[in-house]
Design an enzyme around this catalytic site. Structure first.
Site, PDB file in Angstrom:
ATOM      1  N   LYS A 187       5.739  -3.995   6.424  1.00  0.00           N
ATOM      2  CA  LYS A 187       6.921  -3.131   6.493  1.00  0.00           C
ATOM      3  C   LYS A 187       7.868  -3.621   7.593  1.00  0.00           C
ATOM      4  CE  LYS A 187       4.302   0.846   4.743  1.00  0.00           C
ATOM      5  NZ  LYS A 187       3.929   2.271   4.989  1.00  0.00           N
ATOM      6  N   TYR A 247       8.083   3.898  -4.097  1.00  0.00           N
ATOM      7  CA  TYR A 247       7.472   5.125  -3.567  1.00  0.00           C
ATOM      8  C   TYR A 247       7.781   6.351  -4.444  1.00  0.00           C
ATOM      9  CZ  TYR A 247       5.926   2.978   0.844  1.00  0.00           C
ATOM     10  OH  TYR A 247       5.282   2.230   1.807  1.00  0.00           O
ATOM     11  N   ASN A 304       3.576   2.595  10.256  1.00  0.00           N
ATOM     12  CA  ASN A 304       2.194   2.091  10.130  1.00  0.00           C
ATOM     13  C   ASN A 304       2.103   0.655   9.605  1.00  0.00           C
ATOM     14  OD1 ASN A 304       2.819   2.653   7.498  1.00  0.00           O
ATOM     15  ND2 ASN A 304       1.190   4.138   7.149  1.00  0.00           N
ATOM     16  N   HIS A 341       1.790  -1.908   3.904  1.00  0.00           N
ATOM     17  CA  HIS A 341       1.455  -1.192   2.662  1.00  0.00           C
ATOM     18  C   HIS A 341       0.368  -1.956   1.917  1.00  0.00           C
ATOM     19  CE1 HIS A 341       1.876   0.585  -1.343  1.00  0.00           C
ATOM     20  NE2 HIS A 341       1.858  -0.652  -1.798  1.00  0.00           N
ATOM     21  N   GLU A 372       3.267  -2.578  -9.010  1.00  0.00           N
ATOM     22  CA  GLU A 372       3.976  -3.011  -7.797  1.00  0.00           C
ATOM     23  C   GLU A 372       4.244  -4.515  -7.827  1.00  0.00           C
ATOM     24  OE1 GLU A 372       1.462  -1.454  -4.665  1.00  0.00           O
ATOM     25  OE2 GLU A 372       2.050   0.615  -5.112  1.00  0.00           O
TER      26      GLU A 372
END
Ligand code: UDP
Ligand code: MG
Length: 152
Positions: free
Chosen positions: A13, A53, A116, A119, A130
């Site tokens: 990310k 998402y 965080n 992914h 994805e």
């Protein structure tokens, strides 16, 4: 039966990219024995992140999540290997880094759920979706010469 051809979508990310953790994350998957089959730095449009998402669109944190994901480039990766999806999730740690075990990616490098750093797909079906979303150009196929040293 877990397949050695199972694939998972892993994405560093924006915070992981900015903090210089791309190499570390790739390295952990490579050293574990996963085969790197796709990789690129990407600055996707908002629509692509919303699609990625989509399952979370009704959550209160969704607008903040999209804003965070748009704050810089991401590094998109596909790894292949035995039980790649579930093992990838174990390597990432819990969604909330404070609950992630030390030794996991989030447990070693993150503190906040909204930052965080990485992914990982949660099911084989979502992984395939994805991968198609992030790599519409397709994926290079090659054989890993050390495969017989990693799998029986
Ligand atoms: N997220 C958040 N707040 C929450 C839950 C999730 O900001 O309370 C963010 C976090 O970045 C997480 C992402 O939304 O990684 C996707 O949530 P999901 O439940 O799919 O967690 P993951 O599969 O990433 O562990
Ligand atoms: Mg998820």
């Amino acid at each position: 039966m877990a397949s050695i051809r199972e694939r998972t979508y892993i994405m560093v990310k924006p915070d992981g990219v900015q903090r210089g953790l791309v190499g570390e994350i790739i390295s952990r998957f490579e050293k574990r024995g996963f085969k790197l089959i796709a990789a690129k730095l990407a600055s996707p449009p908002k629509e692509q992140l919303e699609k990625h998402y989509a399952d979370l669109s009704s959550k209160p944190f969704f607008p903040g999540l999209i804003k965070y994901m748009l704050s810089g480039p991401v590094f998109a990766l596909v790894f292949e290997g035995l039980d790649a999806v579930k093992t990838g999730r174990v390597m990432l740690g819990a969604t909330n880094p404070l609950q992630s075990a030390a030794g996991t990616i989030r447990g070693d490098y993150a503190l906040a759920v909204g930052r965080n750093i990485c992914h990982g797909s949660d099911t084989v079906e979502n992984a395939e979706k994805e991968i198609a979303l992030w790599f519409p150009e397709g994926i290079v196929q090659y054989s890993l010469l050390q495969e017989s040293m990693i799998f029986e």
